[in-house]
Motif scaffolding. Structure first.
Motif, PDB file in Angstrom:
ATOM      1  N   LEU A  38       0.806  -1.220   0.000  1.00 56.09           N
ATOM      2  CA  LEU A  38       0.000   0.000   0.000  1.00 56.09           C
ATOM      3  C   LEU A  38       0.841   1.273   0.000  1.00 56.09           C
ATOM      4  O   LEU A  38       0.438   2.282  -0.589  1.00 56.09           O
ATOM      5  CB  LEU A  38      -0.963  -0.010   1.179  1.00 56.09           C
ATOM      6  CG  LEU A  38      -2.023  -1.125   1.145  1.00 56.09           C
ATOM      7  CD1 LEU A  38      -2.924  -1.048   2.365  1.00 56.09           C
ATOM      8  CD2 LEU A  38      -2.849  -1.047  -0.130  1.00 56.09           C
ATOM      9  N   ASP A  39       2.014   1.242   0.644  1.00 53.79           N
ATOM     10  CA  ASP A  39       2.866   2.437   0.653  1.00 53.79           C
ATOM     11  C   ASP A  39       3.358   2.758  -0.756  1.00 53.79           C
ATOM     12  O   ASP A  39       3.372   3.926  -1.162  1.00 53.79           O
ATOM     13  CB  ASP A  39       4.064   2.238   1.582  1.00 53.79           C
ATOM     14  CG  ASP A  39       3.667   2.204   3.054  1.00 53.79           C
ATOM     15  OD1 ASP A  39       2.593   2.740   3.398  1.00 53.79           O
ATOM     16  OD2 ASP A  39       4.441   1.637   3.852  1.00 53.79           O
ATOM     17  N   THR A  40       3.760   1.746  -1.490  1.00 56.08           N
ATOM     18  CA  THR A  40       4.233   1.948  -2.865  1.00 56.08           C
ATOM     19  C   THR A  40       3.082   2.430  -3.740  1.00 56.08           C
ATOM     20  O   THR A  40       3.236   3.380  -4.522  1.00 56.08           O
ATOM     21  CB  THR A  40       4.823   0.641  -3.425  1.00 56.08           C
ATOM     22  OG1 THR A  40       5.855   0.184  -2.531  1.00 56.08           O
ATOM     23  CG2 THR A  40       5.411   0.845  -4.806  1.00 56.08           C
ATOM     24  N   LEU A  41       1.939   1.800  -3.606  1.00 56.52           N
ATOM     25  CA  LEU A  41       0.768   2.192  -4.385  1.00 56.52           C
ATOM     26  C   LEU A  41       0.384   3.644  -4.092  1.00 56.52           C
ATOM     27  O   LEU A  41       0.114   4.421  -5.019  1.00 56.52           O
ATOM     28  CB  LEU A  41      -0.397   1.247  -4.083  1.00 56.52           C
ATOM     29  CG  LEU A  41      -1.667   1.434  -4.890  1.00 56.52           C
ATOM     30  CD1 LEU A  41      -1.409   1.257  -6.381  1.00 56.52           C
ATOM     31  CD2 LEU A  41      -2.729   0.445  -4.418  1.00 56.52           C
ATOM     32  N   ASP A  42       0.422   4.026  -2.843  1.00 54.94           N
ATOM     33  CA  ASP A  42       0.072   5.402  -2.478  1.00 54.94           C
ATOM     34  C   ASP A  42       1.085   6.396  -3.055  1.00 54.94           C
ATOM     35  O   ASP A  42       0.706   7.481  -3.507  1.00 54.94           O
ATOM     36  CB  ASP A  42      -0.012   5.542  -0.958  1.00 54.94           C
ATOM     37  CG  ASP A  42      -0.533   6.904  -0.548  1.00 54.94           C
ATOM     38  OD1 ASP A  42      -1.648   7.269  -1.002  1.00 54.94           O
ATOM     39  OD2 ASP A  42       0.160   7.605   0.199  1.00 54.94           O
ATOM     40  N   ALA A  43       2.350   6.050  -3.052  1.00 57.31           N
ATOM     41  CA  ALA A  43       3.375   6.941  -3.606  1.00 57.31           C
ATOM     42  C   ALA A  43       3.167   7.145  -5.109  1.00 57.31           C
ATOM     43  O   ALA A  43       3.376   8.245  -5.631  1.00 57.31           O
ATOM     44  CB  ALA A  43       4.765   6.379  -3.330  1.00 57.31           C
ATOM     45  N   ILE A  44       2.731   6.096  -5.802  1.00 53.56           N
ATOM     46  CA  ILE A  44       2.433   6.235  -7.235  1.00 53.56           C
ATOM     47  C   ILE A  44       1.185   7.094  -7.420  1.00 53.56           C
ATOM     48  O   ILE A  44       1.174   8.000  -8.252  1.00 53.56           O
ATOM     49  CB  ILE A  44       2.268   4.851  -7.893  1.00 53.56           C
ATOM     50  CG1 ILE A  44       3.602   4.093  -7.889  1.00 53.56           C
ATOM     51  CG2 ILE A  44       1.729   4.995  -9.321  1.00 53.56           C
ATOM     52  CD1 ILE A  44       3.498   2.635  -8.305  1.00 53.56           C
ATOM     53  N   LYS A  45       0.147   6.819  -6.652  1.00 52.23           N
ATOM     54  CA  LYS A  45      -1.107   7.576  -6.760  1.00 52.23           C
ATOM     55  C   LYS A  45      -0.904   9.066  -6.525  1.00 52.23           C
ATOM     56  O   LYS A  45      -1.517   9.895  -7.186  1.00 52.23           O
ATOM     57  CB  LYS A  45      -2.138   7.067  -5.741  1.00 52.23           C
ATOM     58  CG  LYS A  45      -2.836   5.799  -6.107  1.00 52.23           C
ATOM     59  CD  LYS A  45      -3.850   5.461  -5.007  1.00 52.23           C
ATOM     60  CE  LYS A  45      -4.583   4.186  -5.282  1.00 52.23           C
ATOM     61  NZ  LYS A  45      -5.533   3.849  -4.190  1.00 52.23           N
ATOM     62  N   TYR A 125       7.540  -1.146 -12.459  1.00 54.18           N
ATOM     63  CA  TYR A 125       8.473  -1.821 -11.555  1.00 54.18           C
ATOM     64  C   TYR A 125       9.775  -1.029 -11.451  1.00 54.18           C
ATOM     65  O   TYR A 125      10.265  -0.738 -10.350  1.00 54.18           O
ATOM     66  CB  TYR A 125       8.751  -3.257 -12.020  1.00 54.18           C
ATOM     67  CG  TYR A 125       9.650  -3.972 -11.055  1.00 54.18           C
ATOM     68  CD1 TYR A 125       9.125  -4.767 -10.053  1.00 54.18           C
ATOM     69  CD2 TYR A 125      11.034  -3.814 -11.107  1.00 54.18           C
ATOM     70  CE1 TYR A 125       9.944  -5.397  -9.127  1.00 54.18           C
ATOM     71  CE2 TYR A 125      11.863  -4.427 -10.191  1.00 54.18           C
ATOM     72  CZ  TYR A 125      11.323  -5.221  -9.202  1.00 54.18           C
ATOM     73  OH  TYR A 125      12.135  -5.825  -8.281  1.00 54.18           O
ATOM     74  N   ASP A 126      10.347  -0.661 -12.592  1.00 52.51           N
ATOM     75  CA  ASP A 126      11.629   0.032 -12.597  1.00 52.51           C
ATOM     76  C   ASP A 126      11.568   1.344 -11.822  1.00 52.51           C
ATOM     77  O   ASP A 126      12.471   1.663 -11.050  1.00 52.51           O
ATOM     78  CB  ASP A 126      12.075   0.302 -14.035  1.00 52.51           C
ATOM     79  CG  ASP A 126      13.391   1.042 -14.084  1.00 52.51           C
ATOM     80  OD1 ASP A 126      14.383   0.534 -13.508  1.00 52.51           O
ATOM     81  OD2 ASP A 126      13.435   2.145 -14.660  1.00 52.51           O
ATOM     82  N   MET A 127      10.507   2.082 -11.997  1.00 43.84           N
ATOM     83  CA  MET A 127      10.406   3.386 -11.352  1.00 43.84           C
ATOM     84  C   MET A 127      10.047   3.290  -9.870  1.00 43.84           C
ATOM     85  O   MET A 127      10.165   4.271  -9.138  1.00 43.84           O
ATOM     86  CB  MET A 127       9.390   4.258 -12.085  1.00 43.84           C
ATOM     87  CG  MET A 127       9.868   4.632 -13.478  1.00 43.84           C
ATOM     88  SD  MET A 127       8.800   5.810 -14.285  1.00 43.84           S
ATOM     89  CE  MET A 127       9.184   7.304 -13.342  1.00 43.84           C
ATOM     90  N   SER A 128       9.632   2.105  -9.428  1.00 38.82           N
ATOM     91  CA  SER A 128       9.190   1.921  -8.046  1.00 38.82           C
ATOM     92  C   SER A 128      10.086   1.003  -7.238  1.00 38.82           C
ATOM     93  O   SER A 128       9.894   0.864  -6.023  1.00 38.82           O
ATOM     94  CB  SER A 128       7.760   1.360  -8.042  1.00 38.82           C
ATOM     95  OG  SER A 128       6.907   2.161  -8.826  1.00 38.82           O
ATOM     96  N   LYS A 129      11.065   0.390  -7.868  1.00 42.78           N
ATOM     97  CA  LYS A 129      11.865  -0.634  -7.193  1.00 42.78           C
ATOM     98  C   LYS A 129      12.705  -0.098  -6.036  1.00 42.78           C
ATOM     99  O   LYS A 129      13.057  -0.856  -5.131  1.00 42.78           O
ATOM    100  CB  LYS A 129      12.734  -1.387  -8.192  1.00 42.78           C
ATOM    101  CG  LYS A 129      13.858  -0.577  -8.785  1.00 42.78           C
ATOM    102  CD  LYS A 129      14.628  -1.388  -9.808  1.00 42.78           C
ATOM    103  CE  LYS A 129      15.797  -0.569 -10.320  1.00 42.78           C
ATOM    104  NZ  LYS A 129      15.672  -0.234 -11.706  1.00 42.78           N
TER     105      LYS A 129
END
Length: 155
Positions: A38-45, A125-129
């Motif tokens: 959820l933390d990664t998803l929120d950072a993208i959102k 994936y690359d931008m969030s890894k």
């Protein structure tokens, strides 16, 4: 068993000759997903990833990849695509992607749609890894295709 289209009588691989085929409008749709915490998803959102706007970059990467499919997949024809679209949907545990490729031509665009979806997901994936390395890309599949001698197909 039907005759294989990408091999000759000796079993040697070759590109199919489509010169005698009729031009028709052809379209394909593909999809896939990436699961994340959820933390990664929120950072993208909220557009808070250090590398920038993840979905805008992934959309452009998917479109560019569709246009380069013939450079990536052996025996694919280079195609003059008339439309490529890449759309994202937020899920509870990740992001779904759906891609579409279209042209008027002599061969289908299934590989282009699948390549667009795959590369869009790889770009996410690359931008969030840096934030999460255990994201999972899955469920890449063809959803539908229209046009051509074999007609329409839907999953």
């Amino acid at each position: 068993m039907s005759k294989l289209t990408h091999t000759d009588s000796d079993g040697t691989a070759h590109m199919v000759d489509v010169s005698a085929k009729s031009e028709t409008v052809r379209e394909a749709r593909a999809a896939g997903r990436i699961s994340m915490n959820l933390d990664t998803l929120d950072a993208i959102k909220t557009n808070m990833m250090q590398k920038g706007d993840v979905l805008a970059t992934a959309r452009i990467a998917g479109i560019m990849a569709a246009k380069k499919t013939h450079d990536l997949i052996p025996l694919c024809h280079p195609l003059a695509l008339s439309k490529v679209a890449v759309e994202f949907t937020f899920l509870d545990d990740g992001i779904a992607v759906e891609s579409m490729a279209r042209l008027t031509g002599k061969t289908g665009v299934e590989m282009e749609a699948l390549t667009a979806a795959s590369v869009a997901l790889l770009t996410i994936y690359d931008m969030s890894k840096a934030m999460q390395k255990d994201m999972v890309i899955s469920d890449i599949r063809l959803l539908s295709k229209t046009g051509g001698k074999s007609g329409d197909w839907s999953a």
